[in-house]
Enzyme design. Structure first.
Site, PDB file in Angstrom:
ATOM      1  CE  LYS A  96      41.293  46.506  43.625  1.00  0.00           C
ATOM      2  NZ  LYS A  96      42.610  46.569  42.975  1.00  0.00           N
ATOM      3  NE  ARG A 172      46.546  41.042  46.538  1.00  0.00           N
ATOM      4  CZ  ARG A 172      46.628  40.595  45.291  1.00  0.00           C
ATOM      5  NH1 ARG A 172      46.853  39.321  45.082  1.00  0.00           N
ATOM      6  NH2 ARG A 172      46.494  41.421  44.283  1.00  0.00           N
ATOM      7  NE  ARG A 207      31.484  40.816  31.056  1.00  0.00           N
ATOM      8  CZ  ARG A 207      32.762  41.086  31.366  1.00  0.00           C
ATOM      9  NH1 ARG A 207      33.211  42.315  31.239  1.00  0.00           N
ATOM     10  NH2 ARG A 207      33.557  40.128  31.785  1.00  0.00           N
ATOM     11  NE  ARG A 236      33.776  39.577  25.827  1.00  0.00           N
ATOM     12  CZ  ARG A 236      34.128  40.805  26.180  1.00  0.00           C
ATOM     13  NH1 ARG A 236      34.309  41.101  27.440  1.00  0.00           N
ATOM     14  NH2 ARG A 236      34.310  41.734  25.255  1.00  0.00           N
ATOM     15  NE  ARG A 247      39.132  37.174  39.160  1.00  0.00           N
ATOM     16  CZ  ARG A 247      39.020  38.178  38.286  1.00  0.00           C
ATOM     17  NH1 ARG A 247      38.237  38.053  37.231  1.00  0.00           N
ATOM     18  NH2 ARG A 247      39.685  39.304  38.481  1.00  0.00           N
TER      19      ARG A 247
END
Length: 605
Positions: A96, A172, A207, A236, A247
């Site tokens: 986004k 939201r 990743r 990471r 999330r």
């Protein structure tokens, strides 16, 4: 060369411009004198001093103007009573942020993010900001009515009415959506980026980082070339399935709550493709929405003017730019002026980083960002740094914001006065509602030991030499440790200063200057004044990556207002003679070109 004087913080005044304008100086000021020279005393005054950072700098851009990759033509919306209004929604890692940047570049809409608004209102100490701060200090969520008040206030301003807007991250909740409906604030289209959960999770969880080359791999879509590389890959700390899923759930709850309000204007876009392909669909959707809107207004009997009221857009710049703000001598600067420059710097910096530039510098010398002036405001510098850092963090990058520490030993220990207290400010300032600080953004110092494997990008706050001490060695150590990762200097001052014995630091001076010159300008802005005066502003010089330099003249209008009109463009940063010639109307080929490596260095330092 004349020393830098100080800029008056008086209101701008109207001074008639003569047919053949006098020459200018970019000498900036720092006292609060109330002297206002008359137009007659300024006539035919020749510039004999010009700030050396203007002279002979080799730009990032080729000699011909280039266009941003994949988005070469800007859509200029017809000027109507109701410009284009867009809402956009997308889950974390849906792309986004990238699409918002593309939309703004292409359609010139005002990008409004609730996170940015909240930080701005709190920082400015407005009534709404102070109310929001009370809840934030108490560890509570800011109530809907306060957030809605901030959004509606921002949407009611003239720039939003004239340009149209792109509302990102709001509403939201159902209550927020209904609040906007009651106020008759409704978008023309509600864009939703759809990416399957497993893809979103996989983009993050899969990743892998090569700590040696800093190259990013993916266990499925982009595996390492050899077993040796595979053995040293690391994950990471934030790329965990648990954190990503959490999330995503929050996003789904918010999206479901507002879907009924905008179901008839909702347009879903497949975000599981290359970013250019995604934007192609969005561009087509918004262009058609604009055409449909114009047609409906014509049918309703409302005039549609096929003209662009942003007449001072430079032809060489296709970025989101609407012209230089006016009344820049009014101190303190308004929130609109600050936000304009924050956005201008951010867009240029993002383009340079996206094009693979790794050694960059931002040079912006508006009054509130000029430490040689008594109106210098450390808060403005910190806000600029925060905007840049948060933007890259939103794209998933780990950003380290660095301030140089004390240099020297014994009686020579200390740091430049401009930087005193900046580390504390960065540590305690508001970094948003989602815990960006200490996860995606960390605060550090300048030096090779500060570079960690998980860092993706470094922002250095006003690195500068001090009398008796040189920051270059620490800076070089940091860039060597960073490798190909971007290092961005914000308002650096890397010229040599006298040593403790009163003589110049001659040992290795050439190497230091050569290293300092290796940083390329991705953004440059400086106001121009008549030589020897501190008032009024006569013009400005602006460069944004990947374009050349643009020279502007400030013009008083009969109504008492002012505007900036473009005089000339340059493939390189112009020298003093070229600027004078442009203001005096001489052909460009009469200007004297700077040449040679040392001419370049003398211009930068």
């Amino acid at each position: 060369m004349l020393p830098a004087a100080s800029l008056s913080c008086l209101q701008s005044t109207n001074i008639n411009i003569h047919p053949t304008p006098p020459s200018l100086s970019s000498t900036l000021s720092s006292s609060s004198s109330s002297y206002q020279p008359s137009s007659s005393s300024l006539h035919n005054r020749r510039l004999v001093s010009f700030t050396t950072t203007i002279h002979g700098n080799t730009p990032l851009t080729p000699t011909t103007t280039t266009k941003p990759k994949g988005h070469s033509h800007r859509v200029v919306c017809a000027s109507t009573n109701e410009p284009l209004k867009v809402m956009i929604s997308g889950a974390p890692a849906s792309g986004k942020g990238t699409q918002c940047e593309f939309i703004v570049q292409k359609f010139g809409l005002l990008h409004i993010s609730t996170g940015d608004l909240l930080r701005a209102e709190v920082s400015a100490g407005t009534e709404i900001g102070n109310k929001a701060k009370e809840f934030m200090n108490a560890g509570q969520l800011v109530p809907d009515e306060i957030v809605t008040a901030m959004v509606t206030t921002r949407l009611s301003r003239e720039d939003a009415k004239e340009k149209g807007w792109l509302l990102d991250g709001y509403p939201r909740s159902f209550a927020q959506a209904q609040s906007l409906e009651k106020l008759k604030i409704r978008p023309d289209v509600y864009v939703v980026l759809e990416v399957p959960d497993e893809i979103l999770i996989d983009r993050c969880v899969g990743r892998r980082l090569d700590p040696v080359t800093r190259k990013i791999y993916h266990v499925k879509s982009f595996p390492p070339e050899t077993e040796e590389i595979k053995a040293r890959l690391v994950t990471r700390p934030d790329d965990t399935e648990e954190k990503v899923k959490s999330r995503l759930e929050i996003y789904k709850q918010n999206a479901k709550a507002i879907s009924s309000t905008y179901s008839n204007i909702m347009k879903k876009i497949d975000g599981n493709r290359q970013k250019d392909m995604v934007f192609k669909d969005i561009e087509s959707l918004l262009s058609q929405t604009q055409k449909d809107k114009m047609k409906s207004m014509e049918l309703a009997g409302k005039p549609v003017l096929e003209s662009d009221n942003r007449s001072n857009w430079p032809s060489s710049s296709k970025d989101n730019w609407i012209g230089i703000p006016t009344r820049l001598n009014n101190i303190p600067h308004s929130r609109e002026i600050r936000n304009y420059f924050y956005d201008d710097v951010l867009q240029a910096t993002q383009r340079a980083v996206n094009d693979g530039r790794s050694r960059l510098k931002v040079e912006i010398n508006i009054p509130e960002l000029n430490p040689e002036m008594d109106v210098y405001r450390i808060g403005t510098l910190m806000e600029l740094v925060r905007v840049i850092a948060l933007s890259f963090a939103d794209d998933g990058k780990r950003v380290k914001v660095c301030v140089q520490g004390s240099m020297g030993e014994g009686a020579l220990a200390g740091m430049p006065l401009q930087l005193a207290g900046t580390r504390k400010i960065l540590e305690f300032m508001d970094w948003g509602d989602y815990g960006a600080k200490d996860t995606f953004i960390k605060i550090g110092s300048i030096g090779g030991k500060e570079v960690e494997e998980q860092d993706d990008l470094f922002i250095l706050v006003a690195p500068q030499n001090a009398v008796g001490n040189c920051i270059i060695d620490d800076l070089r150590a940091m860039t060597e440790s960073a490798g190909k990762r971007p290092v961005i200097l914000i308002n650096p001052k890397l010229k040599d200063l006298p040593g403790s014995s009163g003589v110049m630091q001659t040992m290795g001076r050439n190497k230091r200057l050569e290293y300092a010159a290796s940083f390329e300008s991705c953004y440059f802005f400086r106001l121009l004044y008549y030589m020897g005066t501190q008032y009024p502003i006569m013009g400005a010089l602006r460069m944004t990556y990947p374009y050349g330099c643009e020279l502007y003249k400030r013009v008083d209008e009969p109504s008492g207002k002012e505007k900036y009109v473009i005089l000339s463009t340059f493939p390189e940063r112009p020298n003093i003679d070229e600027i004078n010639d442009a203001f005096e109307g001489k052909p460009g080929d009469q200007a004297k070109k700077a040449s040679g490596f040392w001419a370049f260095l003398s211009g930068v330092f």
